[in-house]
Design an enzyme around this catalytic site. Sequence first.
Site, mmCIF file in Angstrom:
data_model
loop_
_atom_site.group_PDB
_atom_site.id
_atom_site.type_symbol
_atom_site.label_atom_id
_atom_site.label_comp_id
_atom_site.label_asym_id
_atom_site.label_seq_id
_atom_site.Cartn_x
_atom_site.Cartn_y
_atom_site.Cartn_z
ATOM 1 N N CYS A 110 0.834 -1.202 0.000
ATOM 2 C CA CYS A 110 0.000 0.000 0.000
ATOM 3 C C CYS A 110 0.874 1.260 0.000
ATOM 4 O O CYS A 110 1.512 1.547 -0.990
ATOM 5 C CB CYS A 110 -0.970 -0.034 1.184
ATOM 6 S SG CYS A 110 -2.317 1.146 1.003
ATOM 7 N N HIS A 237 -3.575 -5.618 1.062
ATOM 8 C CA HIS A 237 -2.869 -5.822 2.333
ATOM 9 C C HIS A 237 -2.791 -7.293 2.731
ATOM 10 O O HIS A 237 -3.718 -7.804 3.370
ATOM 11 C CB HIS A 237 -3.600 -5.067 3.443
ATOM 12 C CG HIS A 237 -3.450 -3.586 3.375
ATOM 13 N ND1 HIS A 237 -2.446 -2.916 4.039
ATOM 14 C CD2 HIS A 237 -4.168 -2.648 2.728
ATOM 15 C CE1 HIS A 237 -2.561 -1.608 3.791
ATOM 16 N NE2 HIS A 237 -3.599 -1.421 2.997
ATOM 17 N N GLU A 239 -0.989 -8.543 5.044
ATOM 18 C CA GLU A 239 -0.868 -8.628 6.502
ATOM 19 C C GLU A 239 -2.209 -8.440 7.192
ATOM 20 O O GLU A 239 -2.315 -8.619 8.408
ATOM 21 C CB GLU A 239 0.171 -7.607 7.001
ATOM 22 C CG GLU A 239 -0.306 -6.169 7.136
ATOM 23 C CD GLU A 239 -0.622 -5.468 5.823
ATOM 24 O OE1 GLU A 239 -0.339 -6.028 4.766
ATOM 25 O OE2 GLU A 239 -1.177 -4.350 5.876
#
Lengths: 294, 1005
Positions: A110, A237, A239
């Site tokens: 990002c 994302h 994560e």
Amino acid sequence: MEYWVKNMKKVKSLIITGFGINCEEEMAAAYDLAGAETDIVHLNDLFLNRISIHDYDILNFPGGFSFGDDLGSGKVLANKMKYKKMKNDKLFFLDLQDFLSDGKYIMGVCNGFQFLVKMGLLPNTEGDMQQQVTLTRNNSAQFEDRWCYLKVNQPSLTPFLENIELLQLPVRHGEGKLIIKNQQIETEIVEQNLNCLSYCDEEGNVTSKYPLNPNGAELNCAGLTNATGQVFGLMPHPEAFLSLYNHPNWGQMKRSNSGISAEGDGLKIFKNIVKYILNRQARKDAKVYVLKKG
Amino acid sequence: MRNQIKLFLKKQIRDVEAEKIRNAALSFLGINTGKVKTAKVFNITYELNPEQIEQFAVKGLQDEIIHDVYINESYLNNDYKTFILVAKMPGVTDDEGISAQKTLIDVLELDIDTTTQHIYSEDLYLFTNKLSDSKLRDLAENLLGNKLIHHFEYGTYSGEIEYLPEVKIKSDEFIQTINLNIADAALQKLSQDMLLSLNLKEMKAIQNYFKNAEIRKIRQANGLSINPTDCELEVLAQTWSEHCKHKEFSAEIEYTDHETGETQIIDSLFKTYIRRSTEIIRDRLEQAGNNWLLKIFTDNAGVVKINDRSVFVWKVETHNSPSAIDPYGGAITGILGNNRDPLGTGIGGGKLLFNTNVLCFGPPNYKKPLLPGQLHPKRVFEGVRHGIEDGGNKSGIPTVNGAIIFDERYSGKPLVYCGTGGVMPYNIKGVNSWEKNISAGDIIVMAGGRVGKDGIHGATFSSAEIDENSPQSAVQIGSPITQKLVADFMQEAVEKGLIKCSTDNGAGGLSSSVGELAEICGGARIDLEKVPLKYSNLKPWEIFISESQERMTFVVEKKQLKELFASAAEREVELSEIGIFTDSGYLDVRYGKEQVAFLDMHFLHNGIPRKYLQAEWRKPDLKEQVLPEKIDYNIELLKLLGSYNICSRESVIRQYDHEVKGRTIIKPLMGKAGKTPQDAAVMRLNFNSWEGIAISNGICPKYGDIDPYQMSASAFDEAVRQIISVGGKLPELENSENRFWTLNDNFCVPDSAYDEVSNPDGKIKLAKLVQMNQALFDMSTYFNIPMTSGKDSMKNDFKADNIKISVPPTILYSAVAKIADVRNTVTSDFKQQGDLIYQLGKTYNELGASEFYRIKNETGANVPLVRKEQAKALYLKVMAANDLKLIESSHDISDGGMLVTLAECLIGTELGADIDLSEFKELSLMAILFSETQSRFVVSIKPENRKKFTALMGEDAIYLGRVVPNGRLSVKNLKEIVVSLTVDELQQAWESEYENKSRLENNLS
């Protein structure tokens, strides 16, 4: 036990934070779960030479709003990395080059991805670290938090995406539309398969249809790698999908498949790179072992 | 020397912002702009040579893929006929300018000041249509900016644009003294003229203090005038403000209930109902050997124990008035200001985990003429939403849930509730993290943003006093990035033990933060000349009460100062040592050698005279409606789903980052398509365990039109039942696993102080407030669920042209409860075909103030009555069912009643439901489907669990039907199909959204 297994070192992962970066904790959790040894470090501690990136195998730039996205996302951070000298008078930029020459890995998610393209580290087709693409305002003209289907364009150049075909991850950005400087660069990206990750539908058909492609990115591109596969950046994302319970439909998924893995798709990316570096280390050590023995 | 750099998008790059503006201009203002072009302008006042400017422009600012750069040169293009330049007014936060300064020193390797403004960022818009000045002004003020914070230039475009918002302040008398030996009328006028907002009784208390011979002697000995200084009056006004002292919640109230004929004296609403309910619960907990209630009402936020390693800290606040005049700025400062509450609790530096927001607006299709100063509800909505987006997203704090309520009475003042929760370690370097210890000799350190005229006197500041070069002070703009740096730094510094305790600088600025901390040790001395300023020539009193944002006050031991300052420099956070805590008993404020204020601490905090108010309750005369028997339930359901208070909030939710931090387990929208609305939000606390929390909001002002007691009780029940719905558990006194609950109460009411002329119905309004408090007490002590913090906002009226728009009395209960294992929580969407659907909890004929009545323009009389005994019995059964994992989906029944709830459980799934209402007896079909009886749920279970489930639930479970695969909701009553709609139709109606509502209604009629 074999000599090289006994002496196998843990993979070391460094996560940068500070100045509005805000996804460092979940990224650290991702590497912990993947079995790496992880440190979160403030960017200024790098500039003060308290920490050296060379002590690590992977360097990570997590998501967030560095400098509030002022002057365009990732821009102020990229300027700092490119032009500001560290305490030892060396440009951080040059440190990064050395890091890559050593065969090490860089990941940006990002805001980290936005920073990598503005630094010229992605796609870097000429190897001269000149900016060739940018990530800018979504066509919807708004910030979007939504889950997307993503396809890995095979064959994957980067170890981060090995053995993954299709995955789901959330995007959370207002400036994720990839724009490529010119036709020539676009051709190189496509021919070398540097656009490693694409927005697609549930079946894996790449699409430009909103909101499947949430931002209107050229090539429907969600992620890029450089030609060596060492630098990997993506808007979604990984994560944020470490566990099944991050998924918006975990309730039904669990119900319809009681044996479902409690792991999220995103974790695979971190496991991939950690495993890859371990194996590479092991192969090297094994070679040394064979040579010694021989 | 001044340089100007402009960035224009290259011709081939799609100008997304321009398209958005063109569309908005046409649809909101009816202005056809033609093609729009946007550009960014940077005005630079640093002394730089042409080569440096070029380097800065090309390397520092330009994105070479998309931008063309113009340096001190006009962009000429005959296609564009008119322009608008939007600049900040002098002194308004310009983050982009500051970021440009930071990148300038990196790119050019310069060592120059970046803490004050030298680069000014501006936005330029060009239009191909030749627009008149009045249209351009309309566009500028109503779409592109806000005249309270922006300066606009507009007209025919020639390429030249000039405007620089430099602050220039004329300095006049530095410290003034004010004679208080004047007649009562003059005292009142003085309070008005100085914008002190103190009444005569309070002014006279101050007058008496300064008359006191003892005080006079002390003042003379300390080199002060007999008369108070401007600063002293300002400090007293801040400290004694409604905001800080909650004067009406502390007042003595004579309450007459004309229903019972009884009169009673209430010795403070706060003490009698709010604090007392929590104290009763704390005593019960402690008697049972349970002590998770750690801190209540005494700090910036309440604190409860999660486990032996960590505590949970949270606060919900309102920011209504600022949001009324500048929706974006009001909301962003609201959310950032609220972030600082948990951040500045106890030692401080907690990790912020989530935001939640509840918003009350006028309807977006508001058609009445706007009063002077009133903004259209749609504009308020969009501005507030944007403020919350930036405040949360840019701080990396997920906005995990919220609510939006529409009612015409919020079109004068919106209500903007902002909540933030965080986690602190239980113990920091041997000290309980929630404690505030201060000793004389500790140093006062200010951290974060610099001080300007921002927010002095808040919204009461008259715009008439503003000229073109005076810094804007009526409204503030938050800077999330500045605050993020401070918050990150605080975590580090607290971990290292460098900060003894901290507080935030909010309302009243330093005067409040230092004034309140000084109560702990008994005094403080402040040196105002050490406070860093945004621009020069501020007066001492202005420095002391300025509400410039993003500032914290730290209490620091002398021996830690050096290390603290060194660490802060490394993190680029500005700190200043501005004074010292004492035990002198005085608040001692100086500017250099000049004595600015010297006030007795006891008088400052306890000298305020108590208010006396009267309340009278009379039951409103209301009748239940008689509606026609023949109703098309398909149409009614679709109308309800598309109505303002029920329809989808997806467009808002998607613009909030609700999952940063990677811990959000139940998000606002879930299910296969990510569209099914949920009840409470659920988060895990960290990545090492599955322990978590559920977060909910209960608010239903509409019932207050019939019965304010039941309204407050219903809101409480809603907050609790949402948490029960997702799998939370009620507190048990003996339970040792720290099953904590923590509520914040937030009252927002119209002016409730009776005045013959200005507020003739004040007594009944105050009676409503009394009843809302009584319900709070009854519910909270019954469930043993405590308030740990809260707020009251007492003057939610908008007055102009002799018209008053007052909000309905509103209370929000925000709840957080511990969840033992987030993996066992329950979402609202139906999961699998064949599952059995039940309603839990009995329905009564309670259509009063329901959404169904609202779309029929009726109010009715049968308001939902909260039956707390029945509710608790049911909740205990739901908890038992969840222990046995019997519930597959659960959705609480609220606005719209059972039928709407069923529809919501289907939206975003590929499933359907076959419903048969034969188990309901003695109720009209209308009541079965639309009654808003509290404490109910729609759940689904696996067919094989039917026996276990029904045995456990008994009469509380009413069988409704089955989940089917056909994507259709079908409802049968007495063998007649009364509803048959596809889920696509339901979803379409639900997503038809606010602005398309009229279209939906046209289609249906």
